[in-house]
Design a protein around this motif. Sequence first.
Motif, mmCIF file in Angstrom:
data_model
loop_
_atom_site.group_PDB
_atom_site.id
_atom_site.type_symbol
_atom_site.label_atom_id
_atom_site.label_comp_id
_atom_site.label_asym_id
_atom_site.label_seq_id
_atom_site.Cartn_x
_atom_site.Cartn_y
_atom_site.Cartn_z
ATOM 1 N N MET A 64 0.834 -1.207 0.000
ATOM 2 C CA MET A 64 0.000 0.000 0.000
ATOM 3 C C MET A 64 0.865 1.253 0.000
ATOM 4 O O MET A 64 1.896 1.306 0.673
ATOM 5 N N SER A 65 0.415 2.263 -0.729
ATOM 6 C CA SER A 65 1.154 3.518 -0.745
ATOM 7 C C SER A 65 0.879 4.310 0.524
ATOM 8 O O SER A 65 -0.073 4.037 1.247
ATOM 9 N N LYS A 66 1.691 5.290 0.749
ATOM 10 C CA LYS A 66 1.597 6.084 1.979
ATOM 11 C C LYS A 66 0.255 6.769 2.128
ATOM 12 O O LYS A 66 -0.254 6.925 3.226
ATOM 13 N N LEU A 67 -0.336 7.183 1.007
ATOM 14 C CA LEU A 67 -1.577 7.950 1.078
ATOM 15 C C LEU A 67 -2.816 7.074 0.939
ATOM 16 O O LEU A 67 -3.927 7.594 0.899
ATOM 17 N N GLU A 68 -2.644 5.762 0.879
ATOM 18 C CA GLU A 68 -3.808 4.902 0.800
ATOM 19 C C GLU A 68 -4.552 4.943 2.133
ATOM 20 O O GLU A 68 -3.949 5.059 3.200
ATOM 21 N N ALA A 69 -5.872 4.858 2.077
ATOM 22 C CA ALA A 69 -6.668 5.031 3.285
ATOM 23 C C ALA A 69 -7.611 3.857 3.491
ATOM 24 O O ALA A 69 -8.193 3.324 2.543
ATOM 25 N N VAL A 70 -7.754 3.476 4.746
ATOM 26 C CA VAL A 70 -8.678 2.427 5.160
ATOM 27 C C VAL A 70 -9.775 3.088 5.987
ATOM 28 O O VAL A 70 -9.490 3.839 6.924
ATOM 29 N N GLY A 71 -11.030 2.821 5.658
ATOM 30 C CA GLY A 71 -12.156 3.460 6.328
ATOM 31 C C GLY A 71 -12.934 2.524 7.231
ATOM 32 O O GLY A 71 -12.996 1.311 7.007
ATOM 33 N N ILE A 72 -13.533 3.113 8.266
ATOM 34 C CA ILE A 72 -14.409 2.397 9.194
ATOM 35 C C ILE A 72 -15.646 3.272 9.419
ATOM 36 O O ILE A 72 -15.530 4.497 9.558
ATOM 37 N N LYS A 121 -2.037 -5.349 8.745
ATOM 38 C CA LYS A 121 -2.153 -5.621 7.314
ATOM 39 C C LYS A 121 -1.752 -4.425 6.455
ATOM 40 O O LYS A 121 -1.308 -4.598 5.315
ATOM 41 N N ALA A 122 -1.923 -3.213 6.994
ATOM 42 C CA ALA A 122 -1.621 -2.004 6.212
ATOM 43 C C ALA A 122 -0.969 -0.963 7.121
ATOM 44 O O ALA A 122 -1.580 0.046 7.468
ATOM 45 N N PRO A 123 0.275 -1.196 7.518
ATOM 46 C CA PRO A 123 0.926 -0.343 8.524
ATOM 47 C C PRO A 123 1.115 1.108 8.111
ATOM 48 O O PRO A 123 1.254 1.975 8.976
ATOM 49 N N THR A 124 1.117 1.401 6.813
ATOM 50 C CA THR A 124 1.352 2.786 6.387
ATOM 51 C C THR A 124 0.070 3.509 5.989
ATOM 52 O O THR A 124 0.099 4.687 5.646
ATOM 53 N N ALA A 125 -1.047 2.807 6.008
ATOM 54 C CA ALA A 125 -2.306 3.420 5.563
ATOM 55 C C ALA A 125 -2.847 4.390 6.607
ATOM 56 O O ALA A 125 -2.618 4.242 7.811
ATOM 57 N N CYS A 126 -3.578 5.388 6.133
ATOM 58 C CA CYS A 126 -4.282 6.322 7.005
ATOM 59 C C CYS A 126 -5.634 5.707 7.366
ATOM 60 O O CYS A 126 -6.399 5.319 6.486
ATOM 61 N N PHE A 154 -7.728 14.690 14.197
ATOM 62 C CA PHE A 154 -6.740 14.004 13.363
ATOM 63 C C PHE A 154 -5.413 13.878 14.094
ATOM 64 O O PHE A 154 -5.140 14.603 15.055
ATOM 65 N N THR A 155 -4.608 12.936 13.607
ATOM 66 C CA THR A 155 -3.217 12.794 14.048
ATOM 67 C C THR A 155 -2.331 13.417 12.975
ATOM 68 O O THR A 155 -2.815 13.971 11.985
ATOM 69 N N LYS A 156 -1.026 13.295 13.145
ATOM 70 C CA LYS A 156 -0.101 13.814 12.135
ATOM 71 C C LYS A 156 -0.347 13.141 10.785
ATOM 72 O O LYS A 156 -0.374 13.807 9.748
ATOM 73 N N ARG A 157 -0.534 11.828 10.791
ATOM 74 C CA ARG A 157 -0.802 11.124 9.534
ATOM 75 C C ARG A 157 -2.139 11.576 8.946
ATOM 76 O O ARG A 157 -2.268 11.752 7.728
ATOM 77 N N GLY A 158 -3.111 11.794 9.787
ATOM 78 C CA GLY A 158 -4.398 12.286 9.319
ATOM 79 C C GLY A 158 -4.293 13.671 8.712
ATOM 80 O O GLY A 158 -4.940 13.972 7.693
ATOM 81 N N GLN A 159 -3.469 14.520 9.317
ATOM 82 C CA GLN A 159 -3.254 15.864 8.779
ATOM 83 C C GLN A 159 -2.585 15.800 7.406
ATOM 84 O O GLN A 159 -2.955 16.548 6.488
ATOM 85 N N GLU A 160 -1.614 14.907 7.270
ATOM 86 C CA GLU A 160 -0.949 14.748 5.973
ATOM 87 C C GLU A 160 -1.949 14.297 4.908
ATOM 88 O O GLU A 160 -1.912 14.762 3.767
ATOM 89 N N TYR A 161 -2.841 13.400 5.297
ATOM 90 C CA TYR A 161 -3.853 12.924 4.349
ATOM 91 C C TYR A 161 -4.791 14.065 3.946
ATOM 92 O O TYR A 161 -5.103 14.235 2.761
ATOM 93 N N LEU A 162 -5.223 14.849 4.925
ATOM 94 C CA LEU A 162 -6.096 15.994 4.638
ATOM 95 C C LEU A 162 -5.425 16.963 3.674
ATOM 96 O O LEU A 162 -6.034 17.426 2.705
ATOM 97 N N ASN A 163 -4.180 17.284 3.958
ATOM 98 C CA ASN A 163 -3.457 18.240 3.116
ATOM 99 C C ASN A 163 -3.297 17.732 1.682
ATOM 100 O O ASN A 163 -3.351 18.516 0.719
ATOM 101 N N ALA A 164 -3.113 16.432 1.541
ATOM 102 C CA ALA A 164 -2.877 15.856 0.214
ATOM 103 C C ALA A 164 -4.173 15.665 -0.581
ATOM 104 O O ALA A 164 -4.171 15.761 -1.809
#
Length: 385
Positions: A1-9, A30-35, A325-335
């Motif tokens: 998975m790429s860094k910006l891939e996202a898993v939803g709940i 299963k997806a350690p780098t996913a948001c 959001f966390t830092k990873r969440g902020q990065e996802y929002l910005n992107a």
Amino acid sequence: MSKLEAVGIITEYNPFHNGHLHQLNVIKEKAPTACIVVVMSGNFLQRGEPACLDKWTRAKEALANGVDLIIELPPQACIQPADRFAFNGVNGLASLGVDYLVFGAEHAEYDFMNYASQVQGLKGEFKKYNQSYAASIQAAITQALGHELAEPNDLLALAYAKANLKLGSPLKLQPIQRIQAGYHELALKAGQQIASASAIRSNYQQGRLAELRTYVPHETYVDLSDNSLVFWDDFWPFLRYKLLTTTPKELANIYGMAEGIEYRLVQKANELAHGSSFDDWLHAVKTKRFTYTRLARLAIAMLLNLQTEDITSYNEAPYFRLLGFTKRGQEYLNAKKKQFTYPLVTKVTQKDAKGPLAVDYRVGKLYQSLTGKEQDLKKAPLRIF
């Protein structure tokens, strides 16, 4: 998975417990780098009950335990029958660019997208006046699939799959096996660390707070210790007052009213003995056509003065609320934020409260009347880095 891939709940976290933590840990394995993006119901929930803790408290618990981005599903979107709730949740995740939808299921081996293709469009035979709509649909699903699909998480999974199919399958669905505790189980089982949210709330009400430490993360246990949880009986005086001072004709425009049920709702409220509870009223108004869940959801709509036009307006112009959001969440929002399909509200102004977010604001104020905690004005998204 790429860094910006996202898993939803799609969830309620009522409250956040070890079963939810297990789900997050499986995702991270299963997806350690996913948001991890969560769409969560706010202060009132899909099955027709108030959340035991306010949305900000529950969001904080989730962010502290591994969620990266948490979004509120507004009340018009979550106080809905399962299929519509699922559609609004899936639509929200898809609009945020999420790639996968993860959910718990009693039978994680089922191919829910295949099932969805077999039952999409089923209406059931809702002609018998001794049968609820839910029972009619359940019978139609059983006939179409060739076997019963009756467990609550399996049924919700099917609703997610149907919604995803209707939207053109923007999400890849990934069930996770529900473990240790069933959805409706009220017992705390010795030797286990997972209990249902229903069991946690029930044991809290029985004064067994100390026993809950085993079944919830530290942050949730602190919140359970420091706050008075909210239940239907806390709001019952408000609803009973409305039923005693409003005519059936005035209730007719409340979202979900059908078949003249408003006359029975008012009649039974007037007949109740002094000191009667919400459950007493609910049992009094129960009919074969209206399930307890449907009546409870209707009660929430009356409590919140949720009109049919409020739902129509939301469906025509959906929006979502950013809770934290966390830092990873902020990065996802910005992107990704320029690609979002619908508005993502980050703050509520006085102008918003009188206009497009009027429903959210009055719902928040009602919940605040019990907790004393502001829910909208001057509230900024949580940041946990």
